[in-house]
Enzyme design. Structure first.
Site, PDB file in Angstrom:
ATOM      1  CB  ALA A   1       0.790   7.920  -3.902  1.00 63.88           C
TER       2      ALA A   1
ATOM      3  CG  ASP B   1       3.811  -5.896   5.453  1.00 63.39           C
ATOM      4  OD1 ASP B   1       4.564  -6.432   4.394  1.00 63.39           O
ATOM      5  OD2 ASP B   1       4.546  -5.486   6.285  1.00 63.39           O
TER       6      ASP B   1
END
Length: 317
Positions: free
Chosen positions: A223, A252
């Site tokens: 976050a 990813d």
């Protein structure tokens, strides 16, 4: 074209539940089965956004065959190397507030001859590649420097190499001169052996990886966004997610977006953040396509030395 290498891929089953209570029978609200593994996800994200990619991976047993079929159904070009062991399966339990509980199998042991076959496939295909991306855990049976061995051979051939792994394998990859490393916050803290409570700590840790031999580091911070540290300096950025559904594969997707955008500077970091945030908004380990990207939510901070906030706690990506 970008070649990805995943030495320990998986089948990823994501189950959405209203609440996770130990020892109880829980009714799932939804379930998804996706191809899994860091490099596999990078290829899937690239192809979803029109960037050519080839996924090199071992496969074994019925699970390995199903993994290859799922990838081909998504249009991923796969170079599969048969192995003796059975491809692993992972389970993700996702709650409505974004809390994710993940159970990963260790994966099958890999023999040296199997690794050598994968290496040969990669070197053969790498000649026409813009990048080779080495991702994920090192399977049982191989030394911690398996990715580093491959990295050195590729770098000696003038090929750019990105590595996303953890633990001793991450340090070995830095020492092997990887062009780019992509750890998350926990992996970065582990490899430098120090807590990362503030942004300055993250920057210092990234600089340590560069001192060991890596050219550049992109650290994903969940976050708290991401940090890019390279020879040109430091760039940080964030991209908030209104309704998080799953953090699986977010890092990813961030790496894929960064590479797709040229892998350099603020513009590439901003694109990576948009891809990573979009992945968090999707169920399971789904990879985002163009319609999922909300680039105007990205904020880039080109002078982080003036901003030293404490990092929030949260799941790594």
């Amino acid at each position: 074209m970008i070649v990805t290498v995943t030495l320990n891929p998986s089948l990823d089953r994501a189950v959405e539940v209203d609440a996770l209570t130990r020892g109880e029978v829980i009714r799932a609200t939804a379930a998804h089965l996706d191809p899994g593994g860091k490099g596999v996800n990078v290829s899937r994200a690239l192809l979803a956004n029109g960037v050519p990619s080839v996924a090199v991976l071992p496969c074994g047993g019925d699970e390995g065959g199903q993994l290859v079929r799922l990838l081909k159904a998504e249009g991923v070009e796969v170079l599969a190397v048969p192995i003796t062991g059975r491809t692993r399966s992972n389970i993700t339990l996702a709650e409505p507030d974004g809390t994710v509980t993940k159970v990963n199998e260790p994966g099958p042991a890999m023999f040296r001859a199997e690794f050598d076959e994968i290496t040969d496939r990669v070197l053969t295909r790498a000649g026409s590649a813009d990048w080779v991306v080495l991702c994920g855990s090192v399977p049982p049976g191989l030394p911690a420097d398996a990715y580093a061995q491959l990295c050195r051979r590729l770098r000696s051939a003038g090929i750019r190499v990105a590595v996303d792994t953890s633990g001793p394998a991450l340090r070995e990859a830095a020492s092997a001169g990887a062009t780019l490393l992509k750890p998350n916050r926990d992996e970065l803290a582990e490899v430098v052996g120090a807590p990362l409570a503030a942004l300055g700590d993250v920057v210092a840790a990234c600089q340590q990886l560069r001192a060991w031999g890596a050219d550049a580091v992109v650290a994903s911070l969940g976050a708290d966004g991401a940090v890019l540290v390279d020879a040109e300096g430091v760039v940080t950025g964030t991209c908030p997610v209104t309704r998080p559904r799953s953090t699986v594969g977010a890092g990813d997707a961030l790496l894929a977006g960064f590479l797709a955008a040229g892998a350099r500077g603020a513009a590439a970091l901003a694109e990576g953040l948009a891809w990573g945030a979009a992945a968090v908004s999707l169920p399971g380990s789904r990879m985002p396509g163009p319609a999922d990207l909300i680039r105007h939510n990205v904020t880039i901070h080109p002078q982080p030395d003036q901003l030293r906030p404490l990092l929030r706690s949260g799941p790594p990506s």
